[in-house]
Design an enzyme around this catalytic site. Sequence first.
Site, PDB file in Angstrom:
ATOM      1  N   ASP A   1       0.825  -1.210   0.000  1.00  0.00           N
ATOM      2  CA  ASP A   1       0.000   0.000   0.000  1.00  0.00           C
ATOM      3  C   ASP A   1       0.859   1.260   0.000  1.00  0.00           C
ATOM      4  OD1 ASP A   1      -2.365   1.414   0.002  1.00  0.00           O
ATOM      5  OD2 ASP A   1      -2.672   1.261   2.164  1.00  0.00           O
ATOM      6  N   GLY A   2       0.332   2.306  -0.624  1.00  0.00           N
ATOM      7  CA  GLY A   2       0.999   3.605  -0.566  1.00  0.00           C
ATOM      8  C   GLY A   2       1.496   4.143  -1.901  1.00  0.00           C
ATOM      9  N   ASN A   3       1.176   3.461  -2.993  1.00  0.00           N
ATOM     10  CA  ASN A   3       1.619   3.936  -4.313  1.00  0.00           C
ATOM     11  C   ASN A   3       1.044   5.311  -4.647  1.00  0.00           C
ATOM     12  OD1 ASN A   3       2.755   1.422  -4.499  1.00  0.00           O
ATOM     13  ND2 ASN A   3       1.343   0.636  -6.057  1.00  0.00           N
ATOM     14  N   GLY A   4      -0.230   5.501  -4.323  1.00  0.00           N
ATOM     15  CA  GLY A   4      -0.896   6.769  -4.644  1.00  0.00           C
ATOM     16  C   GLY A   4      -0.270   7.929  -3.886  1.00  0.00           C
TER      17      GLY A   4
ATOM     18  N   TRP B   1       2.718   8.053  -2.599  1.00  0.00           N
ATOM     19  CA  TRP B   1       4.098   8.235  -3.079  1.00  0.00           C
ATOM     20  C   TRP B   1       4.113   9.129  -4.319  1.00  0.00           C
ATOM     21  CZ3 TRP B   1       6.909   7.290  -7.504  1.00  0.00           C
ATOM     22  CH2 TRP B   1       8.301   7.229  -7.376  1.00  0.00           C
TER      23      TRP B   1
ATOM     24  N   HIS C   1       2.156   3.471  -9.171  1.00  0.00           N
ATOM     25  CA  HIS C   1       1.985   2.026  -9.367  1.00  0.00           C
ATOM     26  C   HIS C   1       3.184   1.437 -10.121  1.00  0.00           C
ATOM     27  CE1 HIS C   1      -1.885   2.147  -7.574  1.00  0.00           C
ATOM     28  NE2 HIS C   1      -2.471   2.831  -8.532  1.00  0.00           N
TER      29      HIS C   1
ATOM     30  N   THR D   1     -11.009  -6.629  -4.660  1.00  0.00           N
ATOM     31  CA  THR D   1     -12.341  -6.581  -5.275  1.00  0.00           C
ATOM     32  C   THR D   1     -12.975  -5.198  -5.116  1.00  0.00           C
ATOM     33  OG1 THR D   1     -13.177  -7.579  -3.217  1.00  0.00           O
ATOM     34  CG2 THR D   1     -12.907  -9.054  -5.091  1.00  0.00           C
TER      35      THR D   1
ATOM     36  N   TRP E   1     -11.949  -1.747  -7.901  1.00  0.00           N
ATOM     37  CA  TRP E   1     -12.682  -1.367  -9.128  1.00  0.00           C
ATOM     38  C   TRP E   1     -13.400  -0.038  -8.953  1.00  0.00           C
ATOM     39  CZ3 TRP E   1     -11.697  -4.280 -13.271  1.00  0.00           C
ATOM     40  CH2 TRP E   1     -11.385  -5.626 -13.099  1.00  0.00           C
TER      41      TRP E   1
ATOM     42  N   ARG F   1     -12.200   2.694  -8.055  1.00  0.00           N
ATOM     43  CA  ARG F   1     -11.309   3.833  -8.322  1.00  0.00           C
ATOM     44  C   ARG F   1     -11.623   4.431  -9.694  1.00  0.00           C
ATOM     45  NH1 ARG F   1      -5.483   2.565  -5.584  1.00  0.00           N
ATOM     46  NH2 ARG F   1      -6.340   1.958  -3.562  1.00  0.00           N
TER      47      ARG F   1
ATOM     48  N   LEU G   1      10.754 -20.470  -4.813  1.00  0.00           N
ATOM     49  CA  LEU G   1       9.840 -19.588  -4.068  1.00  0.00           C
ATOM     50  C   LEU G   1       8.475 -19.712  -4.720  1.00  0.00           C
ATOM     51  CD1 LEU G   1       9.610 -16.964  -2.042  1.00  0.00           C
ATOM     52  CD2 LEU G   1       9.519 -15.723  -4.185  1.00  0.00           C
TER      53      LEU G   1
ATOM     54  N   ARG H   1       2.002  -4.857   6.235  1.00  0.00           N
ATOM     55  CA  ARG H   1       1.311  -3.831   5.458  1.00  0.00           C
ATOM     56  C   ARG H   1       2.154  -2.565   5.492  1.00  0.00           C
ATOM     57  NH1 ARG H   1      -4.896  -2.315   4.534  1.00  0.00           N
ATOM     58  NH2 ARG H   1      -4.552  -0.517   3.187  1.00  0.00           N
TER      59      ARG H   1
HETATM   60  C1  IPE Z   1      -5.474  -2.687  -0.143  1.00  0.00           C
HETATM   61  O1  IPE Z   1      -5.159  -1.340  -0.246  1.00  0.00           O
HETATM   62  C2  IPE Z   1      -5.453  -3.333  -1.504  1.00  0.00           C
HETATM   63  C3  IPE Z   1      -4.133  -3.481  -2.113  1.00  0.00           C
HETATM   64  C4  IPE Z   1      -2.988  -3.138  -1.592  1.00  0.00           C
HETATM   65  C5  IPE Z   1      -4.127  -4.102  -3.412  1.00  0.00           C
HETATM   66  P1  IPE Z   1      -6.277  -0.210  -0.401  1.00  0.00           P
HETATM   67  O2  IPE Z   1      -5.538   1.061  -0.536  1.00  0.00           O
HETATM   68  O3  IPE Z   1      -7.217  -0.575  -1.475  1.00  0.00           O
HETATM   69  O4  IPE Z   1      -7.039  -0.310   1.001  1.00  0.00           O
HETATM   70  P2  IPE Z   1      -7.845   0.796   1.815  1.00  0.00           P
HETATM   71  O5  IPE Z   1      -8.849   1.385   0.872  1.00  0.00           O
HETATM   72  O6  IPE Z   1      -6.860   1.815   2.270  1.00  0.00           O
HETATM   73  O7  IPE Z   1      -8.442   0.061   2.968  1.00  0.00           O
HETATM   74  C1  IPE Z   2      -1.705   0.242  -3.306  1.00  0.00           C
HETATM   75  O1  IPE Z   2      -1.442   1.596  -3.371  1.00  0.00           O
HETATM   76  C2  IPE Z   2      -1.882  -0.369  -4.674  1.00  0.00           C
HETATM   77  C3  IPE Z   2      -3.264  -0.719  -5.020  1.00  0.00           C
HETATM   78  C4  IPE Z   2      -4.281  -0.673  -4.197  1.00  0.00           C
HETATM   79  C5  IPE Z   2      -3.516  -1.166  -6.372  1.00  0.00           C
HETATM   80  P1  IPE Z   2      -2.600   2.669  -3.315  1.00  0.00           P
HETATM   81  O2  IPE Z   2      -2.941   3.068  -4.713  1.00  0.00           O
HETATM   82  O3  IPE Z   2      -3.740   2.203  -2.490  1.00  0.00           O
HETATM   83  O4  IPE Z   2      -1.848   3.855  -2.575  1.00  0.00           O
HETATM   84  P2  IPE Z   2      -2.487   4.914  -1.597  1.00  0.00           P
HETATM   85  O5  IPE Z   2      -3.099   4.159  -0.463  1.00  0.00           O
HETATM   86  O6  IPE Z   2      -3.519   5.668  -2.381  1.00  0.00           O
HETATM   87  O7  IPE Z   2      -1.344   5.766  -1.186  1.00  0.00           O
HETATM   88 MG    MG Z   3      -4.142   2.405  -0.488  1.00  0.00          MG
END
Ligand code: IPE
Ligand code: IPE
Ligand code: MG
Length: 225
Positions: free
Chosen positions: A16-19, A21, A33, A62, A65, A67, A127, A173
Amino acid sequence: MSADDTAARTVAIIMDGNGRWAGDRGLPVLEGHRAGSKVLKQTVKDAVKLGIEELCVYAFSTENWTRPRSEVSGLMDLFAELIESETPELDKQGVRMAFIGRRGEVSERLRDRMGWAEQKTADNNRLRLFVAFNYGGRAELLDAAARYQGGGEEEFARLLYAPQMRDPDLVIRTSGEQRLSNFLLWQSAYSELYFSDRLWPDFEIEELRRALDEFAARRRRYGGR
Ligand code: IPE
Ligand code: IPE
Ligand code: MG
């Protein structure tokens, strides 16, 4: 207890955290991503190096979608490209790949690539890499429940997406969020949890090592004394 008994062999990661970043750098979310996918490649190598036997990564839920459409379609493209470009290298590294999730709902192109990657790497055993894509713990439980005809926990667990996958010793996480977000609800019943403040694109082997070290120092009780 020998040191080996305390090692996490099965690790699951909520990447988590790509957005955030990307946002921190004024970049489009897909760049986040993309950066995250590079870190995944490296993490697979690091996992082999650190003696992890099974790695399960959460790539698309699930709920993802919901987004914006451009982000979803960008992720689908990125994922298809990634499978195609990385599978030969993963194969060379001895990685066996499997995808978990509702595959019927992803595009045919992606579905084909998933099947291809699984077939191509089926004989590897260095692995085992499970990629959770269009995965939801509740969906998995519902899908299993629909086919369940009794017999108890073991029978039920055989109906999960990857019956051969072991329950994770450790669930990591990133990004500072402290929740499961519908990941491995059945399998994580007694998993140890590790929350890292690093955003996924900033994750690195040192942080993975820290998580494994902390795991090794914990005592699991499984409800007993
Ligand atoms: C969980 O992250 C799903 C993945 C890492 C693929 P989200 O960013 O979707 O989760 P929430 O919305 O913060 O709970
Ligand atoms: C996790 O990063 C990747 C996916 C859920 C696909 P996010 O896109 O949820 O990153 P944040 O939480 O917005 O920073
Ligand atoms: Mg996220």
